[in-house]
Design an enzyme around this catalytic site. Structure first.
Site, mmCIF file in Angstrom:
data_model
loop_
_atom_site.group_PDB
_atom_site.id
_atom_site.type_symbol
_atom_site.label_atom_id
_atom_site.label_comp_id
_atom_site.label_asym_id
_atom_site.label_seq_id
_atom_site.Cartn_x
_atom_site.Cartn_y
_atom_site.Cartn_z
ATOM 1 N N PRO A 2 0.796 -1.209 0.000
ATOM 2 C CA PRO A 2 0.000 0.000 0.000
ATOM 3 C C PRO A 2 0.841 1.276 0.000
ATOM 4 C CG PRO A 2 -0.472 -1.387 1.921
ATOM 5 C CD PRO A 2 0.754 -1.896 1.285
ATOM 6 N N GLU A 3 0.672 2.046 -1.021
ATOM 7 C CA GLU A 3 1.175 3.407 -1.036
ATOM 8 C C GLU A 3 -0.061 4.303 -1.013
ATOM 9 O OE1 GLU A 3 4.267 4.045 -3.987
ATOM 10 O OE2 GLU A 3 4.836 1.952 -3.899
#
Length: 276
Positions: A2-3
């Site tokens: 996850p960014e």
DNA sequence: ATCAGAGCCTGCCAGC
DNA sequence: TGCTGGCAGGCTCTGA
């Protein structure tokens, strides 16, 4: 992994399900994932969710005020493998491993925090003032960044521009994938020193960051390495990667093989022809 | 000031 | 088949 786009996708999906709901019970299965007060109250038991905020890769569940007492705040960082998922029923979770915390809501519904590698975690804060203090350490959110902001925060620096992009104090929300993608779109080599980057290039880079992150959000933020959709086909965002994970393959712009190296302890892929 | 390297942690995969 | 080693990466700390 996850960014910003994945975290924003999570925020948007949880918002209509959680805001206004009251947490009836919290179950903490391993307390070493929590920094700060680990009491049930600190984890928002008994409180109602007033809003869900995000800055960079961090999510914050903000509880409603109770009388004169301001609402507490629970910060969630997903790290690499973290998942914050709402389930209609606790039964849906029976087969899940690596679930470290659960929030049950009045009227049914359970929120789970699952994180196999435990690079993520939870932070309990007393109120929104503490949240502002915490987030003041972060740079501008990746969706709001401008060339002037990048230049102000990194322009004099002697470090490689990619290292600056990965620094959450320069700009918040960019990880390895979107750093490489943004630099490719802007035509800037990841190894370029910040102080060698011109004003117009900072503008181009900021526009590329906003564009790349925005496209990924519209694609549903599916950047997991082996992501496949419900029909077994690769996800849209994964196919949209121009350089990440494509070392040695032809550049989608010029056709020359993409180069790969390690920079700032991260696998880095770029096009020696398109990026200067 | 900036870097590399180690450490945290587990799933996955290639190679034996 | 089953083991081993390498790799992935967000973040922090240490030492150069």
């Amino acid at each position: 992994m996850p960014e910003l786009p994945e975290v924003e996708t999570v925020r948007r999906s949880l918002e209509p399900l959680l805001v206004g709901a009251r947490i009836s019970h919290v179950e903490l299965r391993r307390d070493d994932i929590v920094a700060g007060d680990r009491s049930a109250a600190a984890l928002l038991e008994g409180a109602s969710v007033a809003s869900i905020a995000r800055r960079g890769k961090q999510l914050a569940l903000i509880a409603g005020a109770e009388g004169r007492r301001p609402g507490r705040v629970l910060v969630v960082h997903l790290g690499m493998t973290g998942q914050l998922v709402h389930h209609p029923s606790a039964r849906d979770l029976s087969a899940s491993t690596h679930v470290h915390a659960l929030w049950s809501f009045d009227g049914g519904g359970v929120l789970s925090f699952r994180d196999p590698r435990r690079f993520g975690g939870l932070w309990t804060l007393a109120d929104a003032t503490e949240l502002r203090a915490r987030w003041s350490l972060l740079g501008p959110d990746g969706l709001d960044v401008t060339g002037a902001m990048l230049r102000e925060r990194a322009g004099e620096s002697g470090r490689a521009v990619k290292a600056a992009l990965l620094d959450q104090g320069v700009v918040a929300g960019i990880g390895n994938i979107y750093a490489d993608e943004s630099l490719h779109r802007a035509g800037i080599r990841p190894t370029r020193l910040c102080r060698r980057i011109r004003g117009a290039e900072w503008e181009s880079l900021a526009a590329s960051i906003v564009g790349v992150l925005g496209s990924a959000i519209r694609a549903g933020g599916s950047t997991v390495r082996d992501y496949v959709g419900g029909t077994g086909r690769p996800g849209a965002a994964q196919r949209a990667h121009a350089v990440y994970g494509r070392g040695g393959e032809p550049c989608l712009t010029c056709g020359r093989p993409l180069r790969s190296m390690s920079l700032a302890q991260r696998t880095t892929v770029w096009c020696h022809s398109c990026q200067r």
